[in-house]
Write an enzyme that holds these catalytic residues in place. Structure first.
Site, PDB file in Angstrom:
ATOM      1  N   HIS A  96       0.843  -1.197   0.000  1.00  0.00           N
ATOM      2  CA  HIS A  96       0.000   0.000   0.000  1.00  0.00           C
ATOM      3  C   HIS A  96       0.881   1.251   0.000  1.00  0.00           C
ATOM      4  CE1 HIS A  96       1.164   0.322   4.224  1.00  0.00           C
ATOM      5  NE2 HIS A  96       0.756   1.580   4.149  1.00  0.00           N
ATOM      6  N   ALA A 136      21.605  -4.707  -2.339  1.00  0.00           N
ATOM      7  CA  ALA A 136      21.250  -4.057  -1.079  1.00  0.00           C
ATOM      8  C   ALA A 136      20.932  -2.583  -1.287  1.00  0.00           C
ATOM      9  CB  ALA A 136      22.402  -4.206  -0.087  1.00  0.00           C
ATOM     10  N   LYS A 142       9.906  -0.630  -9.976  1.00  0.00           N
ATOM     11  CA  LYS A 142       9.425  -1.196 -11.240  1.00  0.00           C
ATOM     12  C   LYS A 142       9.729  -2.686 -11.230  1.00  0.00           C
ATOM     13  CE  LYS A 142      13.648  -0.079 -13.801  1.00  0.00           C
ATOM     14  NZ  LYS A 142      14.180   0.657 -14.942  1.00  0.00           N
ATOM     15  N   ARG A 156      17.575  -0.093 -11.216  1.00  0.00           N
ATOM     16  CA  ARG A 156      17.793  -0.228 -12.659  1.00  0.00           C
ATOM     17  C   ARG A 156      18.401  -1.599 -12.901  1.00  0.00           C
ATOM     18  NH1 ARG A 156      22.963   0.313 -14.371  1.00  0.00           N
ATOM     19  NH2 ARG A 156      24.475   1.095 -12.868  1.00  0.00           N
TER      20      ARG A 156
END
Length: 173
Positions: A96, A136, A142, A156
């Site tokens: 959430h 870490a 994403k 990334r």
């Protein structure tokens, strides 16, 4: 784009101000107690039982949650972790997020044989594919494809699955 359900805040205040319109205070209190017990328990198998039984999380066989891992206290049932995965020390897994004008809820899916490094934050609506490695102190905002090595804030892709396989082949020669 992360897979989240968006709910506009109602009333004259931000969405967190109206938190108990979205989730029961008793559910949050129970989840908080269970999570705090699990965070400090040094027994990996006990953590998995607590998460499965009391929080209704989907936790695969031989998955290990390190000390101080913090699963979502409001919607832990929206978290699933596959088999033989490791969730590193002090990692936060959110299902959430409460914002000024809305709150969002989304499932977090962590695959099999995934390694999540310490102090990582995983946002709602994220899928991490099988065999992925997240370094870490990353912010996972994403999806992470299967077999990749990813890290950073924001996250990334550092090596794709193909690059990882090529590197392993080179090193074995």
């Amino acid at each position: 784009m992360r897979r989240t359900e968006r709910h506009p805040s109602k009333g004259d205040a931000n969405s967190l101000w109206h938190i108990y319109r979205t989730v029961s205070i008793f559910k949050v209190a129970k989840n908080f107690i269970v999570i705090q017990i699990a965070r400090y328990t040094p027994f990996v198998s006990w953590k998995n039982v607590l998460y499965r039984l009391f929080l209704r999380m989907k936790v695969g066989k031989h998955t290990a949650f390190a000390l101080m891992v913090l699963p979502d206290v409001m919607f832990p049932e929206r978290i699933s972790v596959g088999e033989n995965s490791i969730i590193g020390f002090n990692t936060t897994i959110l299902a959430h997020e409460y914002l000024i004008d809305e709150y969002r809820i989304g499932d977090v899916e962590i695959g099999n044989n995934v390694l999540i490094g310490a102090n990582t934050t995983i946002l709602p609506g994220i899928k991490i594919g099988d065999g992925a490695i997240v370094s870490a102190a990353s912010l996972v905002n994403k999806d992470i494809p299967a077999g990749t090595f990813a890290g950073g804030n924001p996250v990334r892709i550092i090596y794709t699955a193909e690059q990882m396989a090529e590197r392993a082949t080179r090193e074995s020669k």
